[in-house]
Design an enzyme around this catalytic site. Structure first.
Site, PDB file in Angstrom:
ATOM      1  N   ARG A 175      -8.276  -3.300   5.976  1.00  0.00           N
ATOM      2  CA  ARG A 175      -7.207  -2.479   5.158  1.00  0.00           C
ATOM      3  C   ARG A 175      -5.835  -2.596   6.047  1.00  0.00           C
ATOM      4  O   ARG A 175      -5.045  -1.821   6.246  1.00  0.00           O
ATOM      5  CB  ARG A 175      -7.564  -0.945   5.212  1.00  0.00           C
ATOM      6  CG  ARG A 175      -8.670  -0.683   4.267  1.00  0.00           C
ATOM      7  CD  ARG A 175      -8.438  -1.200   2.843  1.00  0.00           C
ATOM      8  NE  ARG A 175      -9.852  -1.072   2.325  1.00  0.00           N
ATOM      9  CZ  ARG A 175     -10.650  -2.139   2.023  1.00  0.00           C
ATOM     10  NH1 ARG A 175     -10.428  -3.391   2.636  1.00  0.00           N
ATOM     11  NH2 ARG A 175     -11.702  -1.896   1.840  1.00  0.00           N
ATOM     12  N   SER A 235      -9.193   6.200  -1.430  1.00  0.00           N
ATOM     13  CA  SER A 235      -9.767   6.892  -0.271  1.00  0.00           C
ATOM     14  C   SER A 235      -8.442   7.186   0.821  1.00  0.00           C
ATOM     15  O   SER A 235      -7.453   6.426   1.016  1.00  0.00           O
ATOM     16  CB  SER A 235     -10.619   5.750   0.829  1.00  0.00           C
ATOM     17  OG  SER A 235     -11.660   5.371  -0.119  1.00  0.00           O
ATOM     18  N   GLU A 305      -6.041   6.026   5.895  1.00  0.00           N
ATOM     19  CA  GLU A 305      -5.684   4.884   5.270  1.00  0.00           C
ATOM     20  C   GLU A 305      -4.167   4.932   4.466  1.00  0.00           C
ATOM     21  O   GLU A 305      -3.678   3.702   4.237  1.00  0.00           O
ATOM     22  CB  GLU A 305      -6.710   4.531   4.215  1.00  0.00           C
ATOM     23  CG  GLU A 305      -6.942   3.255   3.550  1.00  0.00           C
ATOM     24  CD  GLU A 305      -8.141   2.766   2.861  1.00  0.00           C
ATOM     25  OE1 GLU A 305      -9.396   2.973   3.341  1.00  0.00           O
ATOM     26  OE2 GLU A 305      -8.039   2.222   1.736  1.00  0.00           O
TER      27      GLU A 305
HETATM   28  C1  LIG Z   1      -8.192   5.357  -7.760  1.00  0.00           C
HETATM   29  C2  LIG Z   1      -7.886   4.759  -6.786  1.00  0.00           C
HETATM   30  C3  LIG Z   1      -8.996   3.710  -6.114  1.00  0.00           C
HETATM   31  C4  LIG Z   1      -8.718   3.065  -4.923  1.00  0.00           C
HETATM   32  N1  LIG Z   1      -9.486   2.095  -4.681  1.00  0.00           N
HETATM   33  C5  LIG Z   1      -9.480   1.167  -3.656  1.00  0.00           C
HETATM   34  C6  LIG Z   1     -10.376   0.415  -3.019  1.00  0.00           C
HETATM   35  O1  LIG Z   1     -11.477   0.341  -3.402  1.00  0.00           O
HETATM   36  N2  LIG Z   1      -9.949  -0.590  -1.890  1.00  0.00           N
HETATM   37  C7  LIG Z   1      -8.937  -0.508  -1.557  1.00  0.00           C
HETATM   38  O2  LIG Z   1      -8.442  -1.231  -0.679  1.00  0.00           O
HETATM   39  N3  LIG Z   1      -7.708   0.284  -1.750  1.00  0.00           N
HETATM   40  C8  LIG Z   1      -8.027   1.277  -2.838  1.00  0.00           C
HETATM   41  N4  LIG Z   1      -7.161   2.135  -3.497  1.00  0.00           N
HETATM   42  C9  LIG Z   1      -5.689   2.242  -2.661  1.00  0.00           C
HETATM   43  C10 LIG Z   1      -4.649   1.245  -3.138  1.00  0.00           C
HETATM   44  O3  LIG Z   1      -4.800   0.857  -4.611  1.00  0.00           O
HETATM   45  C11 LIG Z   1      -4.673  -0.011  -2.435  1.00  0.00           C
HETATM   46  O4  LIG Z   1      -4.281   0.201  -1.068  1.00  0.00           O
HETATM   47  C12 LIG Z   1      -3.440  -0.962  -3.268  1.00  0.00           C
HETATM   48  O5  LIG Z   1      -3.653  -2.224  -2.355  1.00  0.00           O
HETATM   49  C13 LIG Z   1      -2.209  -0.379  -3.152  1.00  0.00           C
HETATM   50  O6  LIG Z   1      -1.228  -1.215  -3.951  1.00  0.00           O
HETATM   51  P1  LIG Z   1       0.081  -0.780  -4.240  1.00  0.00           P
HETATM   52  O7  LIG Z   1       0.737  -1.870  -5.101  1.00  0.00           O
HETATM   53  O8  LIG Z   1      -0.055   0.640  -5.112  1.00  0.00           O
HETATM   54  O9  LIG Z   1       0.854  -0.331  -3.120  1.00  0.00           O
HETATM   55  P2  LIG Z   1       1.731   0.600  -2.617  1.00  0.00           P
HETATM   56  O10 LIG Z   1       0.993   2.089  -2.673  1.00  0.00           O
HETATM   57  O11 LIG Z   1       3.065   0.828  -3.576  1.00  0.00           O
HETATM   58  O12 LIG Z   1       2.118   0.327  -1.110  1.00  0.00           O
HETATM   59  C14 LIG Z   1       1.103   0.336  -0.050  1.00  0.00           C
HETATM   60  C15 LIG Z   1       1.963  -0.377   1.108  1.00  0.00           C
HETATM   61  O13 LIG Z   1       1.989  -1.711   0.864  1.00  0.00           O
HETATM   62  C16 LIG Z   1       3.322  -2.098   1.035  1.00  0.00           C
HETATM   63  N5  LIG Z   1       3.933  -3.010  -0.011  1.00  0.00           N
HETATM   64  C17 LIG Z   1       3.719  -2.660  -1.192  1.00  0.00           C
HETATM   65  N6  LIG Z   1       4.188  -3.870  -1.940  1.00  0.00           N
HETATM   66  C18 LIG Z   1       4.645  -4.876  -0.944  1.00  0.00           C
HETATM   67  C19 LIG Z   1       5.241  -6.015  -1.004  1.00  0.00           C
HETATM   68  N7  LIG Z   1       5.499  -6.713  -1.961  1.00  0.00           N
HETATM   69  N8  LIG Z   1       5.224  -6.715   0.057  1.00  0.00           N
HETATM   70  C20 LIG Z   1       5.219  -6.138   1.436  1.00  0.00           C
HETATM   71  N9  LIG Z   1       4.500  -4.865   1.255  1.00  0.00           N
HETATM   72  C21 LIG Z   1       4.210  -4.302   0.120  1.00  0.00           C
HETATM   73  C22 LIG Z   1       4.083  -0.623   0.721  1.00  0.00           C
HETATM   74  O14 LIG Z   1       5.419  -0.826   1.496  1.00  0.00           O
HETATM   75  C23 LIG Z   1       3.186   0.189   1.455  1.00  0.00           C
HETATM   76  O15 LIG Z   1       3.164   0.290   2.871  1.00  0.00           O
HETATM   77  C24 LIG Z   1      -7.144   3.109  -4.275  1.00  0.00           C
HETATM   78  C25 LIG Z   1      -6.239   3.880  -4.949  1.00  0.00           C
HETATM   79  C26 LIG Z   1      -6.764   4.522  -6.114  1.00  0.00           C
HETATM   80  C27 LIG Z   1      -5.832   5.340  -6.719  1.00  0.00           C
END
Ligand SMILES: Cc1cc2nc3c(=O)[nH]c(=O)nc-3n(C[C@H](O)[C@H](O)[C@H](O)COP(=O)(O)OP(=O)(O)OC[C@H]3O[C@@H](n4cnc5c(N)ncnc54)[C@H](O)[C@@H]3O)c2cc1C
Length: 314
Positions: A175, A235, A305
């Protein structure tokens, strides 16, 4: 935080959507959080590049995808949020590699790979984020992680310069991904230096129908074990080496613990769910309570996380 004297983006032919005083609870999966001064959703990659070139160098900036790993404090965000979801949406096969832009959601990526007879992308279907967010977090599940599949990434620097980078340019672990030279790549600090805009992924050749079945099985498994009917951010705490945060939290009897509208899920102890218009303060306070109790009772200091950003309420 004082709202909002709009930054002057003196015209310059931008084609995207610029908004002011944006309620970030509408852009996070927790459905909680404060107001962002400005938000820009680019029309496409060229428009984003242009935007970064004309943006004042001192403007604070953060890229977000689906906000599924973000807690934005109730005092809100200074500067500009770059919204990648719904903006950088291109995806195609480039020879043997799958190219996708940073705004593509995991579920769409997994389905596209399956439709192209590719295996190994099924896990993306269970992660409700964009490819950009998954690269920044090295998101993963069931033994697979985003960076395992990456051949190269396309980034834009803060000043709008396009660069290609390879996995060797990053320190990648559970992560976590950051630039080898110590540059922040995950934008977890406002004013970050670069943004993922696309990536080329190598996946295994396979057969479409079985890839689709894998996705279906994975989604069924997730909905049986996660409280997906309530707003959450997946998580909340990282799994400590050799253990599971959920097991530790449950062993301390914390399932169901509530502060304001936030509750430790009864279904999955490492999820905090928004059961009644929780504020970001409710969620952060509950996180603190969980950490404190687990440390007291087990000696383990849980690390978040989820990314926590923005101002506390005065
Ligand atoms: C129901 C549920 C289940 C989940 N299951 C998992 C799982 O199994 N495994 C897991 O790893 N995670 C899981 N997650 C967490 C989440 O989905 C992941 O961390 C995902 O990668 C976040 O993506 P996002 O586009 O929503 O990022 P955001 O939440 O919008 O941003 C997260 C971080 O990434 C940065 N970021 C976003 N886009 C960019 C970009 N283009 N360039 C540089 N930095 C950027 C942001 O600034 C921030 O620091 C889960 C979440 C939920 C709600």
């Amino acid at each position: 935080m004082k709202m909002s004297e709009p930054t002057q983006f003196t015209d310059q032919g931008l084609r995207g959507e610029l908004r002011h005083d944006v309620d970030m609870s509408r852009h996070t999966s927790w459905r909680a959080g404060g107001i962002a001064q400005h938000m820009y959703r680019p029309a496409d990659l060229a428009d984003l590049q242009h935007f970064l070139k004309v943006l004042p160098a001192d403007e604070e900036l953060i890229a977000i995808g689906l906000g599924s790993n973000l807690l934005i404090r109730d005092g809100g965000l200074h500067g500009t949020v770059l919204l990648m979801h719904g903006a950088l949406n291109e995806m195609y096969m480039d020879g043997e590699l799958l190219y996708a832009q940073a705004g593509v959601p995991g579920a769409k990526l997994a389905r596209f790979a399956a439709a192209n007879d590719l295996h190994g992308a099924g896990f993306f279907a269970g992660i409700p984020g964009t490819l950009g967010g998954m690269l920044a977090m090295n998101a993963g599940c069931y033994g697979s992680e985003t960076w395992d599949k990456v051949v190269r990434v396309q980034v834009l620097t803060r000043s709008g310069e396009m660069q290609m980078r390879t996995p060797q340019d990053y320190q990648v672990s559970y992560r976590h991904a950051s630039r080898v030279q110590g540059l922040v790549c995950g934008n977890d600090e406002l004013g970050a230096q670069e943004f993922f805009v696309g990536a080329w992924l190598r996946l295994d050749q396979g057969e479409s129908e079985s890839a689709k079945q894998d996705i279906k099985a994975l989604l069924e498994k997730r909905s049986a074990s996660q409280p997906l009917h309530l707003p959450n951010a997946g998580s909340v705490f990282r799994n400590p080496e050799g253990d599971h945060a959920a097991r530790l939290i449950e062993s301390c009897g914390l399932k169901g613990l509530r502060i304001g509208g936030a509750q430790v899920s009864q279904k999955h102890a490492n999820f905090i769910v928004n059961i009644a218009n929780a504020s970001a303060t409710d969620i952060e306070s509950l996180m603190a309570k969980v950490r404190e109790t687990v440390a007291e009772k087990t000696g383990v200091k849980l690390q978040p996380e989820v990314k926590i950003i923005g101002e506390k309420l005065a």
